[in-house]
Design a protein around this motif. Sequence first.
Motif, PDB file in Angstrom:
ATOM      1  N   PRO A  43       0.785  -1.243   0.000  1.00 42.34           N
ATOM      2  CA  PRO A  43       0.000   0.000   0.000  1.00 42.34           C
ATOM      3  C   PRO A  43       0.815   1.291   0.000  1.00 42.34           C
ATOM      4  CG  PRO A  43      -0.967  -1.585   1.505  1.00 42.34           C
ATOM      5  CD  PRO A  43       0.340  -2.173   1.034  1.00 42.34           C
ATOM      6  N   VAL A  44       2.057   1.245   0.464  1.00 35.47           N
ATOM      7  CA  VAL A  44       2.869   2.464   0.540  1.00 35.47           C
ATOM      8  C   VAL A  44       3.942   2.529  -0.529  1.00 35.47           C
ATOM      9  CG1 VAL A  44       2.456   2.872   2.993  1.00 35.47           C
ATOM     10  CG2 VAL A  44       4.325   1.370   2.274  1.00 35.47           C
ATOM     11  N   GLY A  45       3.852   1.756  -1.570  1.00 36.12           N
ATOM     12  CA  GLY A  45       4.858   1.762  -2.634  1.00 36.12           C
ATOM     13  C   GLY A  45       5.265   0.349  -2.984  1.00 36.12           C
ATOM     14  N   TYR A  46       6.566   0.121  -2.969  1.00 39.25           N
ATOM     15  CA  TYR A  46       7.117  -1.198  -3.290  1.00 39.25           C
ATOM     16  C   TYR A  46       8.131  -1.553  -2.217  1.00 39.25           C
ATOM     17  CZ  TYR A  46       4.925  -0.264  -7.716  1.00 39.25           C
ATOM     18  OH  TYR A  46       3.997   0.019  -8.667  1.00 39.25           O
ATOM     19  N   GLN A  95      11.834   0.028   1.496  1.00 37.39           N
ATOM     20  CA  GLN A  95      10.584   0.510   0.913  1.00 37.39           C
ATOM     21  C   GLN A  95      10.939   1.506  -0.178  1.00 37.39           C
ATOM     22  OE1 GLN A  95       7.932   2.332   3.728  1.00 37.39           O
ATOM     23  NE2 GLN A  95       6.944   3.547   2.153  1.00 37.39           N
ATOM     24  N   ILE A  96      10.316   1.365  -1.335  1.00 39.26           N
ATOM     25  CA  ILE A  96      10.582   2.238  -2.476  1.00 39.26           C
ATOM     26  C   ILE A  96       9.330   3.055  -2.751  1.00 39.26           C
ATOM     27  CG2 ILE A  96      11.209   2.341  -4.922  1.00 39.26           C
ATOM     28  CD1 ILE A  96      11.897  -0.903  -3.551  1.00 39.26           C
ATOM     29  N   GLU A  97       9.458   4.366  -2.733  1.00 43.55           N
ATOM     30  CA  GLU A  97       8.348   5.255  -3.071  1.00 43.55           C
ATOM     31  C   GLU A  97       8.748   6.100  -4.266  1.00 43.55           C
ATOM     32  OE1 GLU A  97       6.018   7.209   0.135  1.00 43.55           O
ATOM     33  OE2 GLU A  97       7.659   6.455   1.390  1.00 43.55           O
ATOM     34  N   ILE A  98       7.804   6.251  -5.192  1.00 39.66           N
ATOM     35  CA  ILE A  98       8.016   7.086  -6.369  1.00 39.66           C
ATOM     36  C   ILE A  98       7.007   8.223  -6.301  1.00 39.66           C
ATOM     37  CG2 ILE A  98       8.023   7.180  -8.883  1.00 39.66           C
ATOM     38  CD1 ILE A  98       8.343   4.072  -8.801  1.00 39.66           C
ATOM     39  N   ALA A  99       7.499   9.446  -6.420  1.00 41.14           N
ATOM     40  CA  ALA A  99       6.607  10.605  -6.413  1.00 41.14           C
ATOM     41  C   ALA A  99       7.022  11.542  -7.540  1.00 41.14           C
ATOM     42  CB  ALA A  99       6.691  11.336  -5.073  1.00 41.14           C
ATOM     43  N   ASP A 100       6.030  12.227  -8.133  1.00 38.47           N
ATOM     44  CA  ASP A 100       6.414  13.235  -9.119  1.00 38.47           C
ATOM     45  C   ASP A 100       7.258  14.278  -8.390  1.00 38.47           C
ATOM     46  OD1 ASP A 100       4.650  15.866  -8.654  1.00 38.47           O
ATOM     47  OD2 ASP A 100       3.393  14.116  -8.261  1.00 38.47           O
ATOM     48  N   TYR A 101       8.079  14.989  -9.141  1.00 42.79           N
ATOM     49  CA  TYR A 101       9.084  15.866  -8.528  1.00 42.79           C
ATOM     50  C   TYR A 101       8.457  16.862  -7.545  1.00 42.79           C
ATOM     51  CZ  TYR A 101      13.309  18.591  -7.958  1.00 42.79           C
ATOM     52  OH  TYR A 101      14.409  19.215  -7.418  1.00 42.79           O
ATOM     53  N   ARG A 102       7.383  17.515  -7.926  1.00 46.85           N
ATOM     54  CA  ARG A 102       6.763  18.525  -7.065  1.00 46.85           C
ATOM     55  C   ARG A 102       6.284  17.908  -5.746  1.00 46.85           C
ATOM     56  NH1 ARG A 102       5.120  23.430  -7.704  1.00 46.85           N
ATOM     57  NH2 ARG A 102       5.385  23.371  -9.942  1.00 46.85           N
ATOM     58  N   THR A 103       5.551  16.798  -5.833  1.00 49.44           N
ATOM     59  CA  THR A 103       5.031  16.140  -4.637  1.00 49.44           C
ATOM     60  C   THR A 103       6.168  15.626  -3.767  1.00 49.44           C
ATOM     61  OG1 THR A 103       3.026  15.511  -5.831  1.00 49.44           O
ATOM     62  CG2 THR A 103       3.528  14.285  -3.814  1.00 49.44           C
TER      63      THR A 103
END
Length: 133
Positions: A43-46, A95-103
Motif C-alpha cells: 500500500p505504501v509503494g514497493y 521501501q521504495i516510493e516514487i513521487a512526481d518531482y513537485r510532490t
Amino acid sequence: MKTARRISATLLATVALAACSDSSEPTNAVPYRWITQQYTLVPVGYVDKQDLPSEVADEIDDHTSAQDVDTTGDTVFLRYRDDIVAVAPYQRGSQIEIADYRTGYQRWSGKLPSTWPHPDSNEFRGGGPGAGK
C-alpha cells in the motif's frame, strides 16, 4: 507523383532533423516499469524484503542512472527528470516510493539536498513537454 516525392522528402527531412537535434535537457525518466517488475507492491509503494536501501538504490540507479543521488540518514533519494524515488528502511529490507518531482520535493523537502531545485524555480525543467521551458 511530385506530391508523393515532396511528402517523402519532407518526412525524411523531419526525421533527420529530429535525429540531429541537440537537447541539453536530461532525458532520463524514472524506471517505473522496471521497479514494478522487480519489487513487491504494498500500500505504501514497493518493497524489497531483504536488501538495504543503499543496495536497492544502487540497483535502480544501475538500471537507469539518476540525475542525482543523495543519502540523508538511512534514506536514499534518486532524482530523475520528473520524479523522485525514495528508498527507506522497511522491516529487514527497503521501501521504495516514487513521487512526481513537485510532490516528492514537498514531502521530503527537509531531507533533500539544497542543490536540488525547487519545482517553481527557473532551474527546474521537469514537468513534461512544454512545461517550465
